[in-house]
Design a protein around this motif. Structure first.
Motif, PDB file in Angstrom:
ATOM      1  N   ILE A   1      40.488  40.341  45.939  1.00  0.00           N
ATOM      2  CA  ILE A   1      39.116  39.918  45.637  1.00  0.00           C
ATOM      3  C   ILE A   1      39.096  39.078  44.370  1.00  0.00           C
ATOM      4  O   ILE A   1      38.421  38.042  44.308  1.00  0.00           O
ATOM      5  CB  ILE A   1      38.187  41.149  45.508  1.00  0.00           C
ATOM      6  CG1 ILE A   1      38.050  41.841  46.860  1.00  0.00           C
ATOM      7  CG2 ILE A   1      36.829  40.756  44.958  1.00  0.00           C
ATOM      8  CD1 ILE A   1      37.377  43.192  46.795  1.00  0.00           C
ATOM      9  N   ILE A   2      39.850  39.484  43.347  1.00  0.00           N
ATOM     10  CA  ILE A   2      39.892  38.729  42.091  1.00  0.00           C
ATOM     11  C   ILE A   2      40.487  37.344  42.312  1.00  0.00           C
ATOM     12  O   ILE A   2      39.955  36.338  41.828  1.00  0.00           O
ATOM     13  CB  ILE A   2      40.672  39.515  41.017  1.00  0.00           C
ATOM     14  CG1 ILE A   2      39.914  40.783  40.636  1.00  0.00           C
ATOM     15  CG2 ILE A   2      40.935  38.652  39.792  1.00  0.00           C
ATOM     16  CD1 ILE A   2      40.713  41.743  39.772  1.00  0.00           C
TER      17      ILE A   2
ATOM     18  N   ARG B   1      36.120  29.815  42.428  1.00  0.00           N
ATOM     19  CA  ARG B   1      35.586  29.282  41.171  1.00  0.00           C
ATOM     20  C   ARG B   1      36.275  27.974  40.808  1.00  0.00           C
ATOM     21  O   ARG B   1      35.653  27.050  40.305  1.00  0.00           O
ATOM     22  CB  ARG B   1      35.777  30.310  40.059  1.00  0.00           C
ATOM     23  CG  ARG B   1      35.104  29.921  38.766  1.00  0.00           C
ATOM     24  CD  ARG B   1      35.336  30.953  37.692  1.00  0.00           C
ATOM     25  NE  ARG B   1      34.655  32.195  38.032  1.00  0.00           N
ATOM     26  CZ  ARG B   1      34.898  33.354  37.468  1.00  0.00           C
ATOM     27  NH1 ARG B   1      35.845  33.469  36.544  1.00  0.00           N
ATOM     28  NH2 ARG B   1      34.221  34.429  37.820  1.00  0.00           N
ATOM     29  N   ARG B   2      37.578  27.895  41.082  1.00  0.00           N
ATOM     30  CA  ARG B   2      38.324  26.681  40.770  1.00  0.00           C
ATOM     31  C   ARG B   2      37.839  25.490  41.589  1.00  0.00           C
ATOM     32  O   ARG B   2      37.937  24.350  41.156  1.00  0.00           O
ATOM     33  CB  ARG B   2      39.805  26.929  41.038  1.00  0.00           C
ATOM     34  CG  ARG B   2      40.658  25.771  40.636  1.00  0.00           C
ATOM     35  CD  ARG B   2      42.045  26.166  40.307  1.00  0.00           C
ATOM     36  NE  ARG B   2      42.740  24.997  39.831  1.00  0.00           N
ATOM     37  CZ  ARG B   2      43.973  24.699  40.129  1.00  0.00           C
ATOM     38  NH1 ARG B   2      44.684  25.511  40.845  1.00  0.00           N
ATOM     39  NH2 ARG B   2      44.507  23.593  39.675  1.00  0.00           N
ATOM     40  N   PHE B   3      37.309  25.759  42.772  1.00  0.00           N
ATOM     41  CA  PHE B   3      36.779  24.704  43.620  1.00  0.00           C
ATOM     42  C   PHE B   3      35.259  24.577  43.509  1.00  0.00           C
ATOM     43  O   PHE B   3      34.642  23.878  44.292  1.00  0.00           O
ATOM     44  CB  PHE B   3      37.178  24.944  45.075  1.00  0.00           C
ATOM     45  CG  PHE B   3      38.587  24.541  45.377  1.00  0.00           C
ATOM     46  CD1 PHE B   3      38.874  23.266  45.818  1.00  0.00           C
ATOM     47  CD2 PHE B   3      39.631  25.429  45.205  1.00  0.00           C
ATOM     48  CE1 PHE B   3      40.168  22.876  46.084  1.00  0.00           C
ATOM     49  CE2 PHE B   3      40.929  25.065  45.471  1.00  0.00           C
ATOM     50  CZ  PHE B   3      41.208  23.785  45.917  1.00  0.00           C
TER      51      PHE B   3
ATOM     52  N   ALA C   1      29.707  34.597  46.380  1.00  0.00           N
ATOM     53  CA  ALA C   1      29.473  34.980  47.776  1.00  0.00           C
ATOM     54  C   ALA C   1      30.455  34.263  48.705  1.00  0.00           C
ATOM     55  O   ALA C   1      31.038  34.873  49.605  1.00  0.00           O
ATOM     56  CB  ALA C   1      28.030  34.670  48.177  1.00  0.00           C
ATOM     57  N   PHE C   2      30.648  32.964  48.495  1.00  0.00           N
ATOM     58  CA  PHE C   2      31.635  32.216  49.277  1.00  0.00           C
ATOM     59  C   PHE C   2      33.024  32.811  49.082  1.00  0.00           C
ATOM     60  O   PHE C   2      33.767  33.020  50.044  1.00  0.00           O
ATOM     61  CB  PHE C   2      31.637  30.740  48.853  1.00  0.00           C
ATOM     62  CG  PHE C   2      32.633  29.889  49.603  1.00  0.00           C
ATOM     63  CD1 PHE C   2      32.266  29.230  50.761  1.00  0.00           C
ATOM     64  CD2 PHE C   2      33.933  29.743  49.148  1.00  0.00           C
ATOM     65  CE1 PHE C   2      33.174  28.455  51.455  1.00  0.00           C
ATOM     66  CE2 PHE C   2      34.855  28.975  49.835  1.00  0.00           C
ATOM     67  CZ  PHE C   2      34.474  28.324  50.988  1.00  0.00           C
ATOM     68  N   SER C   3      33.356  33.097  47.838  1.00  0.00           N
ATOM     69  CA  SER C   3      34.684  33.628  47.534  1.00  0.00           C
ATOM     70  C   SER C   3      34.910  34.973  48.196  1.00  0.00           C
ATOM     71  O   SER C   3      35.972  35.212  48.798  1.00  0.00           O
ATOM     72  CB  SER C   3      34.862  33.766  46.024  1.00  0.00           C
ATOM     73  OG  SER C   3      34.752  32.513  45.400  1.00  0.00           O
ATOM     74  N   PHE C   4      33.958  35.884  48.093  1.00  0.00           N
ATOM     75  CA  PHE C   4      34.144  37.216  48.669  1.00  0.00           C
ATOM     76  C   PHE C   4      34.158  37.180  50.187  1.00  0.00           C
ATOM     77  O   PHE C   4      35.066  37.703  50.822  1.00  0.00           O
ATOM     78  CB  PHE C   4      33.065  38.181  48.171  1.00  0.00           C
ATOM     79  CG  PHE C   4      33.200  39.561  48.755  1.00  0.00           C
ATOM     80  CD1 PHE C   4      34.156  40.434  48.262  1.00  0.00           C
ATOM     81  CD2 PHE C   4      32.398  39.966  49.803  1.00  0.00           C
ATOM     82  CE1 PHE C   4      34.302  41.707  48.815  1.00  0.00           C
ATOM     83  CE2 PHE C   4      32.534  41.225  50.356  1.00  0.00           C
ATOM     84  CZ  PHE C   4      33.493  42.100  49.854  1.00  0.00           C
ATOM     85  N   PHE C   5      33.133  36.590  50.772  1.00  0.00           N
ATOM     86  CA  PHE C   5      32.999  36.655  52.216  1.00  0.00           C
ATOM     87  C   PHE C   5      33.947  35.721  52.958  1.00  0.00           C
ATOM     88  O   PHE C   5      34.484  36.086  54.001  1.00  0.00           O
ATOM     89  CB  PHE C   5      31.545  36.381  52.638  1.00  0.00           C
ATOM     90  CG  PHE C   5      30.629  37.492  52.274  1.00  0.00           C
ATOM     91  CD1 PHE C   5      30.695  38.710  52.922  1.00  0.00           C
ATOM     92  CD2 PHE C   5      29.700  37.339  51.255  1.00  0.00           C
ATOM     93  CE1 PHE C   5      29.851  39.752  52.581  1.00  0.00           C
ATOM     94  CE2 PHE C   5      28.850  38.372  50.902  1.00  0.00           C
ATOM     95  CZ  PHE C   5      28.926  39.577  51.559  1.00  0.00           C
ATOM     96  N   LEU C   6      34.158  34.517  52.448  1.00  0.00           N
ATOM     97  CA  LEU C   6      34.961  33.558  53.202  1.00  0.00           C
ATOM     98  C   LEU C   6      36.404  33.443  52.723  1.00  0.00           C
ATOM     99  O   LEU C   6      37.275  33.085  53.516  1.00  0.00           O
ATOM    100  CB  LEU C   6      34.293  32.186  53.198  1.00  0.00           C
ATOM    101  CG  LEU C   6      33.022  32.122  54.026  1.00  0.00           C
ATOM    102  CD1 LEU C   6      32.366  30.765  53.913  1.00  0.00           C
ATOM    103  CD2 LEU C   6      33.288  32.455  55.472  1.00  0.00           C
ATOM    104  N   LEU C   7      36.680  33.691  51.469  1.00  0.00           N
ATOM    105  CA  LEU C   7      38.072  33.591  51.014  1.00  0.00           C
ATOM    106  C   LEU C   7      38.789  34.927  51.033  1.00  0.00           C
ATOM    107  O   LEU C   7      40.017  34.967  51.093  1.00  0.00           O
ATOM    108  CB  LEU C   7      38.143  32.978  49.613  1.00  0.00           C
ATOM    109  CG  LEU C   7      37.701  31.526  49.515  1.00  0.00           C
ATOM    110  CD1 LEU C   7      37.863  31.022  48.093  1.00  0.00           C
ATOM    111  CD2 LEU C   7      38.469  30.642  50.476  1.00  0.00           C
TER     112      LEU C   7
END
Length: 123
Positions: free
Chosen positions: A79-80, A87-89, A94-100
């Protein structure tokens, strides 16, 4: 006496195809993400090394990739790292958690094949 038949194991080949499709989508998406960050794309198809490079893309130490095999710690670090890659992109949490992290096979191709650019260099 009649012999007791052993339970038959039914194997559905569609699960193999689905797994291969998810693996291919993830690998090609990560390949594009790695290329956008100035790294070669080939580590995306090498097991375990891809997590090492993904940790470096997120700005974290590469040895975090080794810790991904520890059950609970691996999920937390995942998750981190997903948050830091997003964040780098310039993507939100929400995008990071759910999609990445949760739907990585959708998120990495979206990030890699979209017009998203790196806005923050890694640490």
């Amino acid at each position: 006496m009649r012999p007791v038949p052993s339970p038959a194991v039914h194997y559905d080949p569609s699960s193999l195809y689905l797994g291969l499709a998810i693996a291919a989508l993830t690998a090609f998406g990560m390949w594009s993400v790695f290329r956008k960050t100035g790294r070669p794309g080939w580590p995306a198809v090498v097991p375990f090394y891809n997590v090492w490079v993904l940790s470096k893309v997120a700005g974290r130490p590469g040895w975090w990739g080794i810790l991904f095999i520890v059950p609970v710690l691996g999920a937390v670090l995942g998750i981190i790292v997903a948050r830091d890659v997003g964040r780098r992109f310039g993507k939100g949490p929400a995008f990071s958690f759910f999609l990445l992290w949760l739907l990585f096979f959708i998120g990495y191709p979206m990030l890699g094949w979209s017009d998203a650019r790196v806005i923050r260099p890694s640490r």
